[in-house]
Design a protein around this motif. Sequence first.
Motif, mmCIF file in Angstrom:
data_model
loop_
_atom_site.group_PDB
_atom_site.id
_atom_site.type_symbol
_atom_site.label_atom_id
_atom_site.label_comp_id
_atom_site.label_asym_id
_atom_site.label_seq_id
_atom_site.Cartn_x
_atom_site.Cartn_y
_atom_site.Cartn_z
ATOM 1 N N GLU A 1 6.028 -1.228 -1.683
ATOM 2 C CA GLU A 1 6.504 -0.411 -0.418
ATOM 3 C C GLU A 1 5.287 0.317 0.272
ATOM 4 O O GLU A 1 5.687 0.428 1.470
ATOM 5 N N ASP A 2 4.391 0.911 -0.335
ATOM 6 C CA ASP A 2 3.598 1.867 0.484
ATOM 7 C C ASP A 2 2.895 0.967 1.235
ATOM 8 O O ASP A 2 2.245 -0.258 0.966
ATOM 9 N N ARG A 3 2.694 1.357 2.632
ATOM 10 C CA ARG A 3 2.309 0.779 3.818
ATOM 11 C C ARG A 3 0.703 0.105 3.486
ATOM 12 O O ARG A 3 0.726 -1.177 3.688
ATOM 13 N N GLU A 4 -0.180 0.854 2.804
ATOM 14 C CA GLU A 4 -1.583 0.461 2.897
ATOM 15 C C GLU A 4 -1.605 -0.617 1.745
ATOM 16 O O GLU A 4 -2.243 -1.736 1.854
ATOM 17 N N ALA A 5 -0.798 -0.233 0.655
ATOM 18 C CA ALA A 5 -0.809 -0.932 -0.726
ATOM 19 C C ALA A 5 -0.134 -2.454 -0.275
ATOM 20 O O ALA A 5 -0.505 -3.416 -0.784
ATOM 21 N N GLN A 6 0.999 -2.399 0.614
ATOM 22 C CA GLN A 6 1.539 -3.685 0.927
ATOM 23 C C GLN A 6 0.490 -4.758 1.805
ATOM 24 O O GLN A 6 0.578 -5.754 1.665
ATOM 25 N N ILE A 7 -0.135 -4.043 2.587
ATOM 26 C CA ILE A 7 -1.204 -4.888 3.266
ATOM 27 C C ILE A 7 -2.397 -5.191 2.388
ATOM 28 O O ILE A 7 -2.734 -6.613 2.535
ATOM 29 N N VAL A 8 -2.832 -4.442 1.300
ATOM 30 C CA VAL A 8 -3.823 -4.940 0.307
ATOM 31 C C VAL A 8 -3.040 -6.080 -0.288
ATOM 32 O O VAL A 8 -3.959 -6.982 -0.418
ATOM 33 N N GLN A 9 -1.923 -6.003 -0.847
ATOM 34 C CA GLN A 9 -1.279 -6.926 -1.540
ATOM 35 C C GLN A 9 -1.255 -8.228 -0.713
ATOM 36 O O GLN A 9 -1.387 -9.441 -1.219
ATOM 37 N N ALA A 10 -0.955 -8.090 0.560
ATOM 38 C CA ALA A 10 -0.925 -9.474 1.398
ATOM 39 C C ALA A 10 -2.258 -10.085 1.313
ATOM 40 O O ALA A 10 -2.509 -11.402 0.959
ATOM 41 N N PHE A 11 -3.422 -9.207 1.387
ATOM 42 C CA PHE A 11 -4.437 -9.738 1.462
ATOM 43 C C PHE A 11 -5.066 -10.337 0.089
ATOM 44 O O PHE A 11 -5.688 -11.371 -0.199
ATOM 45 N N PHE B 1 -4.121 -1.666 9.520
ATOM 46 C CA PHE B 1 -4.325 -2.964 8.882
ATOM 47 C C PHE B 1 -5.737 -3.496 9.180
ATOM 48 O O PHE B 1 -6.310 -4.121 8.213
ATOM 49 N N MET B 2 -6.318 -3.006 10.318
ATOM 50 C CA MET B 2 -7.697 -3.540 10.570
ATOM 51 C C MET B 2 -8.625 -2.835 9.701
ATOM 52 O O MET B 2 -9.845 -3.360 9.139
ATOM 53 N N GLN B 3 -8.167 -1.590 8.936
ATOM 54 C CA GLN B 3 -9.055 -0.913 8.180
ATOM 55 C C GLN B 3 -9.163 -1.761 7.071
ATOM 56 O O GLN B 3 -10.148 -1.848 6.337
ATOM 57 N N VAL B 4 -7.747 -2.289 6.439
ATOM 58 C CA VAL B 4 -7.816 -3.211 5.113
ATOM 59 C C VAL B 4 -8.521 -4.325 5.466
ATOM 60 O O VAL B 4 -9.228 -4.927 4.735
ATOM 61 N N ARG B 5 -8.188 -4.914 6.802
ATOM 62 C CA ARG B 5 -8.833 -6.383 6.976
ATOM 63 C C ARG B 5 -10.388 -6.341 6.910
ATOM 64 O O ARG B 5 -10.968 -6.924 6.202
ATOM 65 N N GLY C 1 11.723 -4.363 4.933
ATOM 66 C CA GLY C 1 10.735 -3.599 4.165
ATOM 67 C C GLY C 1 9.273 -4.283 4.453
ATOM 68 O O GLY C 1 8.357 -3.596 4.151
ATOM 69 N N TYR C 2 9.184 -5.434 4.683
ATOM 70 C CA TYR C 2 8.035 -6.046 4.765
ATOM 71 C C TYR C 2 7.427 -5.627 6.226
ATOM 72 O O TYR C 2 7.955 -5.848 7.064
ATOM 73 N N ILE C 3 6.113 -5.388 6.147
ATOM 74 C CA ILE C 3 5.395 -4.913 7.295
ATOM 75 C C ILE C 3 4.337 -5.755 8.088
ATOM 76 O O ILE C 3 4.117 -5.548 9.014
ATOM 77 N N VAL C 4 3.983 -6.741 7.117
ATOM 78 C CA VAL C 4 2.921 -7.399 7.406
ATOM 79 C C VAL C 4 2.985 -8.950 6.955
ATOM 80 O O VAL C 4 3.317 -9.088 5.671
#
Length: 135
Positions: free
Chosen positions: A47-57, A90-94, A119-122
């Motif tokens: 659920e956390d936005r940054e954590a969700q982006i990290v999980q996708a990567f 997103f770009m910071q995580v990328r 709920g999915y953002i990316v």
Amino acid sequence: MSEHKAIVPPGMEAVYEKIRYAPAVRAGNTIYVSGQIGRDAAMQLVEDREAQIVQAFENLKLVLETAGASLSDVVDVTTFHTDMRDLPLFMQVRERYLNTHPLPAWTAVGAHMLGGAAGYIVEIKAVAVMPEAGK
């Protein structure tokens, strides 16, 4: 015609068996990775936005490693975002994951909904090309 093979990492079997798509397909030395979302191994939304982006990567990385490739083999990335205002985050995580040169091509697309649920953002889709043996 090159032979192709479904790539199904441990923990993603349900995607292949129940949702009926391959997390990736390898054709020759090219790997086509299906869109990876911020879903953990239990198929639950992070659920956390940054954590969700990290999980996708992390999911992208797992799929590539299962295919015998790495993030440095990625040549093209398409990302889908439910809120384009998340692009700076997103770009910071990328940058933590895709920072080798040459950088891959990248297309970012706005989308209403991802992963078939709210709920999915990316979502991150990628193409990787592995070096040919002996080169």
